[in-house]
Design a protein around this motif. Sequence first.
Motif, PDB file in Angstrom:
ATOM      1  N   THR A 126       0.867  -1.169   0.000  1.00  0.00           N
ATOM      2  CA  THR A 126       0.000   0.000   0.000  1.00  0.00           C
ATOM      3  C   THR A 126       0.908   1.224   0.000  1.00  0.00           C
ATOM      4  OG1 THR A 126      -1.894   1.047   1.102  1.00  0.00           O
ATOM      5  CG2 THR A 126      -0.187   0.139   2.536  1.00  0.00           C
ATOM      6  N   SER A 127       0.338   2.389   0.152  1.00  0.00           N
ATOM      7  CA  SER A 127       1.168   3.591   0.250  1.00  0.00           C
ATOM      8  C   SER A 127       0.406   4.675   1.003  1.00  0.00           C
ATOM      9  CB  SER A 127       1.561   4.098  -1.142  1.00  0.00           C
ATOM     10  OG  SER A 127       0.412   4.523  -1.842  1.00  0.00           O
ATOM     11  N   PHE A 128       1.159   5.681   1.408  1.00  0.00           N
ATOM     12  CA  PHE A 128       0.551   6.876   2.009  1.00  0.00           C
ATOM     13  C   PHE A 128       1.346   8.077   1.536  1.00  0.00           C
ATOM     14  CE2 PHE A 128       3.629   5.416   5.183  1.00  0.00           C
ATOM     15  CZ  PHE A 128       4.291   6.571   5.560  1.00  0.00           C
ATOM     16  N   LYS A 129       0.702   9.251   1.605  1.00  0.00           N
ATOM     17  CA  LYS A 129       1.325  10.482   1.153  1.00  0.00           C
ATOM     18  C   LYS A 129       1.276  11.489   2.298  1.00  0.00           C
ATOM     19  CE  LYS A 129       0.835  11.141  -3.462  1.00  0.00           C
ATOM     20  NZ  LYS A 129       0.267  11.660  -4.695  1.00  0.00           N
ATOM     21  N   PRO A 130       2.419  11.777   2.936  1.00  0.00           N
ATOM     22  CA  PRO A 130       2.440  12.743   4.035  1.00  0.00           C
ATOM     23  C   PRO A 130       2.008  14.140   3.553  1.00  0.00           C
ATOM     24  CG  PRO A 130       4.492  11.500   3.959  1.00  0.00           C
ATOM     25  CD  PRO A 130       3.743  11.196   2.711  1.00  0.00           C
ATOM     26  N   VAL A 131       1.336  14.873   4.450  1.00  0.00           N
ATOM     27  CA  VAL A 131       0.975  16.259   4.147  1.00  0.00           C
ATOM     28  C   VAL A 131       1.661  17.170   5.151  1.00  0.00           C
ATOM     29  CG1 VAL A 131      -1.211  15.678   3.037  1.00  0.00           C
ATOM     30  CG2 VAL A 131      -1.165  16.118   5.486  1.00  0.00           C
ATOM     31  N   LYS A 132       1.897  18.387   4.757  1.00  0.00           N
ATOM     32  CA  LYS A 132       2.623  19.355   5.575  1.00  0.00           C
ATOM     33  C   LYS A 132       1.860  19.643   6.877  1.00  0.00           C
ATOM     34  CE  LYS A 132       5.054  23.708   5.160  1.00  0.00           C
ATOM     35  NZ  LYS A 132       6.449  23.350   5.039  1.00  0.00           N
ATOM     36  N   LYS A 133       2.650  19.704   7.969  1.00  0.00           N
ATOM     37  CA  LYS A 133       2.055  20.052   9.261  1.00  0.00           C
ATOM     38  C   LYS A 133       1.672  21.515   9.229  1.00  0.00           C
ATOM     39  CE  LYS A 133       2.899  20.135  14.163  1.00  0.00           C
ATOM     40  NZ  LYS A 133       3.827  19.942  15.261  1.00  0.00           N
ATOM     41  N   ARG A 134       0.503  21.835   9.727  1.00  0.00           N
ATOM     42  CA  ARG A 134       0.051  23.243   9.746  1.00  0.00           C
ATOM     43  C   ARG A 134       0.553  23.965  10.939  1.00  0.00           C
ATOM     44  NH1 ARG A 134      -6.120  22.784   7.542  1.00  0.00           N
ATOM     45  NH2 ARG A 134      -5.533  21.821   5.643  1.00  0.00           N
TER      46      ARG A 134
END
Length: 134
Positions: A126-134
Motif C-alpha cells: 500500500t502507500s501513504f502520502k504525508p501532508v505538511k504540518k500546519r
Amino acid sequence: MSLTTPARTKTGSKLMALTLAVGLLAGPIAVDAAPAEAATKKCAVKMSNSKPRQYSNTWVNVSKVGSKAKVETLAHYKTTKTPKWATASKKGKASLKYYISGATPGKAVKVTVTAKKGKTTWKCSTSFKPVKKR
C-alpha cells in the motif's frame, strides 16, 4: 556341494524383462518429482490514514494472513527504509504504527508487507502520502 544358477525359462526371461521395463518407466517419474515448494499468497493491507500530517502517527493494518504469522512491513521513504515487525493475531490481522516525522510532503511512501508462517508467505503493499504540518 556346488552352487549353480537356476535355468531360465522363456516365461521367466519375459517376466524379468517386463519387470525391468516397468522399473525403468516408473523410475524417472519418482526421481523427477519436484519437492513441495513454498506457497505465496496475497494478503490485504490498508493505511489507517493515507494522508497523515508530518509528525503524526498512522497505522498499517494487515489482514488475511495466517494465524500467528510473522509480519514485516517496510516503508520506503525518499531517503531511507523503515522496517516494523509484529505477530498476527489468531484471526490473521496485525496493526503496525508508523510515526511520520518530517517525511517529504506530497511524496508517496510505498509500504511493502511480507508475512510468513511455516512454508507459506503472504505479500501485499500500500502507500501513504504525508501532508505538511500546519
